[in-house]
Design a protein around this motif. Structure first.
Motif, mmCIF file in Angstrom:
data_model
loop_
_atom_site.group_PDB
_atom_site.id
_atom_site.type_symbol
_atom_site.label_atom_id
_atom_site.label_comp_id
_atom_site.label_asym_id
_atom_site.label_seq_id
_atom_site.Cartn_x
_atom_site.Cartn_y
_atom_site.Cartn_z
ATOM 1 N N GLN A 197 47.092 26.308 37.916
ATOM 2 C CA GLN A 197 46.348 25.355 37.256
ATOM 3 C C GLN A 197 44.925 25.048 37.811
ATOM 4 O OE1 GLN A 197 48.834 22.035 36.539
ATOM 5 N NE2 GLN A 197 50.007 23.029 34.955
ATOM 6 N N SER A 201 41.210 25.991 36.544
ATOM 7 C CA SER A 201 40.195 24.904 36.256
ATOM 8 C C SER A 201 38.807 24.992 36.919
ATOM 9 C CB SER A 201 40.751 23.603 36.527
ATOM 10 O OG SER A 201 41.119 23.448 38.082
ATOM 11 N N GLU A 205 35.207 26.054 35.225
ATOM 12 C CA GLU A 205 33.957 25.302 35.648
ATOM 13 C C GLU A 205 32.779 25.972 36.211
ATOM 14 O OE1 GLU A 205 33.084 21.655 39.011
ATOM 15 O OE2 GLU A 205 35.056 22.044 38.565
#
Length: 276
Positions: A197, A201, A205
């Motif tokens: 995870q 992420s 980004e």
């Protein structure tokens, strides 16, 4: 060449002084002719290639190869003339079957092998000047392609000269997108779902900041290396030449993200807390 021999014979080069003067005149003529040939080459062939739809790297390769062939031709003519002026029977030596003839024949055989292999390398477009290749144990950028040798500039700055006949397998690392493989060392007790995870992420980004990345990174997950080290692997495909930059940047981003989340990462000779 017979025309040249007849012309030189008409000079009646009987004395040493005559031969020295003839050699000096020949060298002057050679320098002038060489400059004129390269001037003509620059203003004809190079401009023609620049106006064509050939890629810049391909243009550099062809220009360097043609320049090399031109220089070899000019120097061959110069050596033949020099030997003729000083009275060496060049034709007889080349036609002879003695030791000198065999040596010259073997040298010519190697030279012809270099030329032929260089021709097929050019014809098949195996590599161009500026591309990164691996030939045998040598890895680096193509610096020059000649009719006899290929020059490779290693990443440590070493310039390697490889006879074209010795080039059998070429691994071209400059054609198409390249893979960046990032292996993050982890402990066996690490939370794999949390690691995935965090990496996802970071990718969401950061991807838009790096247009050199092709597509979306592939999170392959946990793997075991041959030495038994457990790692978490991510593959990123990038534009050619951007591998080192992207590897360094995203390895750092992943590592910092995992450390911020409180995930302990092993280093050399580090044991799992459970083993202490």
């Amino acid at each position: 060449m017979k025309i040249i021999e007849k012309y030189l014979a008409s000079w009646h080069l009987d004395t040493l002084g005559d031969k020295v003067i003839s050699l000096i005149l020949l060298l002057i003529l050679f320098v002038v002719a060489k400059k004129l040939c390269h001037f003509a080459f620059t203003h004809t062939v190079e401009k023609s290639l620049a106006l064509s739809q050939t890629k810049p790297a391909r243009q550099k390769t062809l220009i360097k190869l043609m320049n090399s062939a031109l220089d070899y031709t000019l120097y061959f003519i110069l050596i033949y003339w020099i030997l003729t002026i000083i009275g060496v029977p060049v034709s007889s030596l080349l036609a002879g079957a003695g030791i000198a003839g065999v040596a010259i024949g073997l040298g010519a055989q190697g030279f012809l092998s270099d030329v032929l292999n260089g021709f097929f390398i050019l014809l098949e477009n195996q590599f161009d000047v500026g591309e990164t290749v691996e030939i045998g144990s040598i890895i680096g950028n193509i610096s020059n392609v000649g009719i006899r040798t290929t020059q490779i500039r290693g990443f440590d700055g070493t310039l390697h000269f490889i006879p074209n006949r010795n080039i059998t397998i070429v691994s071209n690392k400059s054609r198409g997108d390249m893979r960046v493989q990032i292996d993050l060392p982890i402990f066996a007790h690490s939370n794999l779902e949390q690691i995935g995870q965090i990496i996802k992420s970071i990718n969401d980004e950061q991807l838009e900041k790096y247009p050199e990345i092709v597509g979306t990174p592939t999170i392959l997950g946990p793997r075991t290396l041959p030495n038994g080290q457990l790692i978490y692997r991510v593959d990123i495909f990038v534009q050619n030449g951007q591998q080192n930059h992207i590897y360094s940047r995203f390895f750092r981003l992943y590592q910092e993200g995992l450390v911020r989340a409180g995930i302990t990462l092993p280093t050399a000779n580090t044991f799992s807390p459970a083993q202490k």
